[in-house]
Design an enzyme around this catalytic site. Structure first.
Site, mmCIF file in Angstrom:
data_model
loop_
_atom_site.group_PDB
_atom_site.id
_atom_site.type_symbol
_atom_site.label_atom_id
_atom_site.label_comp_id
_atom_site.label_asym_id
_atom_site.label_seq_id
_atom_site.Cartn_x
_atom_site.Cartn_y
_atom_site.Cartn_z
ATOM 1 N N TYR A 106 2.940 15.715 10.766
ATOM 2 C CA TYR A 106 2.813 14.963 10.464
ATOM 3 C C TYR A 106 2.635 14.237 9.152
ATOM 4 C CZ TYR A 106 -2.610 13.504 8.640
ATOM 5 O OH TYR A 106 -3.610 12.199 8.196
ATOM 6 N N LYS B 33 3.678 10.595 8.500
ATOM 7 C CA LYS B 33 3.127 9.612 6.846
ATOM 8 C C LYS B 33 4.016 8.577 6.081
ATOM 9 C CE LYS B 33 -1.525 9.846 9.669
ATOM 10 N NZ LYS B 33 -1.912 9.175 9.916
ATOM 11 N N SER C 231 -2.740 6.235 5.874
ATOM 12 C CA SER C 231 -1.625 7.484 5.492
ATOM 13 C C SER C 231 -2.331 9.190 5.207
ATOM 14 C CB SER C 231 -0.429 7.133 4.382
ATOM 15 O OG SER C 231 0.180 7.822 4.585
#
Length: 473
Positions: free
Chosen positions: A269, A273, A246
């Site tokens: 992004y 995560k 992560s």
């Protein structure tokens, strides 16, 4: 087929690790660090079989050579290895216990994912440099899902200046709000399906956004297809591990369920995560088990009821090619990150090798150690002292805190046995608030929604491709 070089070792002395995205950045750092820590922590008769994935044969060959060069350097220079083995130590005795294979995997190509999984489960894998011929992989002990793409175009310099003056260098370089995210591209079917295209699709599959597919969905499909290698027949066998990667700065604001793949509103992004956090930490929660149970109910692993354990990690703040900067800005960025560490940040390893420490620890630690810490209930990050000593540390997550446990500030200070940069109170975001039961319940519900949507997408793509028990129909 000749016997592999580890064939003479006892079964429990063989350790198989799959590592995605291993050719550069944090992935390469993980490969290098896991070699070093395996040699210094496991028995002198144990063997590590490391299987890095890259997107091409050439990259697999280069990665194997780079890792082998690192291995040779460690074997020839490590005083710790010499001290462990005694006066009869030879570098070759260490080199002969590390084996690097290779496999090609493109996480934005669904056929590539199924083909790679089928090769690992049913076929043979080899060393891309030719040192080891085709071998069968009997199991995977740890799968480290590291590969991914950023989806940024650069920095908002005005936003950087504003955040710098509002919260300071350490906070703005740990939890930056000034990264410019590109609109999430939707993958066309040529990319998703490879050269064969869509001519043999059984039905129309759902669209997939590039960053979402590379960072989370591709790994999700891969994990499901690898269940025969990650699951176990008996509780007496060491449980398989899936280690999800992560980031430190994925928060509630980064995920919108009306834009699950971050195609319109959210930064792709950070959104991917946040899904990773929710996926890993809610897998065994009561309201989620119905959905996660479908994922683990693989016909090809029906004879192996002990399913793999999920763990969650992040590398802290590392300077890597993931962020698009020219050479001058990259070096300026590097020194700014070092300065943040020297100013007291606990989250700036800066170097990929240091940023790899949490993932490697989760991969190699004894199961008893992880169970005693309830390690599956936390996100473990790579923390670092000003002098560059890296260690895994629990990370605060919005809606979950550190372990999914409600505790006030007084209890937080009182019950934390750690010291220095490893204390929970070190490295918190400037606007962090204590966890409440309501927020904890919301986190679990968000996890259930993530599992439901990922399962919907996976089964839809299986139907479109005609996948039956890990193979195309």
């Amino acid at each position: 087929m000749a016997s592999p070089p580890w064939a003479g070792a006892a079964n429990h002395e063989q350790y198989f690790v799959l590592l995605t995205g291993a050719n550069s950045g944090v992935g390469l750092g993980i490969g290098q660090r896991i070699i070093d820590e395996f040699l210094t922590s496991r028995s002198l008769s144990s063997h590590l079989i490391l299987i890095p994935t890259t997107r091409s044969v050439a990259k697999s060959r280069d990665t194997a050579r780079t890792l082998r060069a690192h291995l040779e350097k460690t074997a020839n220079t490590s005083e710790q290895l010499r001290a462990r083995a005694g006066p009869d130590y030879t570098p070759q005795s260490a080199i002969s216990r590390i084996h690097v294979l290779g496999i090609q995997l493109d996480l934005c190509n669904l056929r590539s994912i199924y083909q790679a999984a089928h090769q690992l489960v049913h076929g043979e894998v080899s060393d891309p440099t030719g040192l080891i011929g085709d071998v069968r992989i009997p199991r995977i002990d740890a799968a480290i899902f590291n590969a991914g793409i950023g989806g940024w175009s650069g920095l908002d310099w005005l936003g950087f200046a504003k955040q710098f003056f509002q919260v300071g260098l350490v906070q703005c370089t740990t939890f930056p709000s000034f990264k410019k995210a590109l609109p999430a591209a939707v993958l066309d079917q040529q990319k998703l399906l490879g050269d064969s295209g869509s001519s043999d699709l059984k039905s129309e599959p759902p669209e997939l956004a590039e960053v979402f597919c590379a960072n989370i969905f591709g790994h999700y499909v891969l994990a499901h297809e690898l269940l025969p290698l990650l699951s176990r027949s008996s509780p007496d066998e060491p449980q398989g591990r899936i280690i999800w990667t992560s980031t430190i700065d994925a928060g509630t604001e980064h995920l919108r369920f009306d834009d699950f793949q971050a195609r319109r509103y959210s930064p792709p992004y950070e959104s991917s995560k946040r899904i990773t956090d929710l996926l890993s930490l809610t897998v065994d929660l009561p309201s989620v088990k119905k959905m996660s149970g479908r994922f683990f109910a693989s016909p090809s692993a029906a004879d192996k009821p002990i399913k793999p354990r999920f763990y969650l990690s992040h590398p802290g703040v590392v300077c890597s090619p993931l962020f698009p900067l020219n050479w001058f800005l990259f070096w300026a960025y590097w020194y700014a990150m070092l300065l943040a560490r020297w100013c007291g940040s606990s989250w700036h390893p800066v170097k990929a090798y240091l940023g790899a420490c949490a993932s490697v620890w989760l991969a190699l630690a004894d199961q008893e150690t992880l169970d005693a810490l309830n390690a599956e209930r936390s996100k473990w990050g790579a923390s670092c002292t000003p002098l560059g000593y890296a260690a895994p540390k629990k990370t605060e997550i919005e809606g979950w805190a550190w372990e999914g446990r409600v505790e006030d500030r007084e209890a937080l200070e009182k019950d934390d046995p750690s010291a220095g940069v490893l204390r929970k109170s070190r490295g918190r975001k400037w606007d962090a608030v204590e966890l409440t039961e309501e927020k904890r319940a919301d986190f679990e519900e968000d996890g259930r929604k993530c599992w439901a949507e990922l399962e919907r997408l996976r089964t839809a793509w299986e139907a479109a491709l005609g996948i039956k028990d890990g193979a195309a129909a």
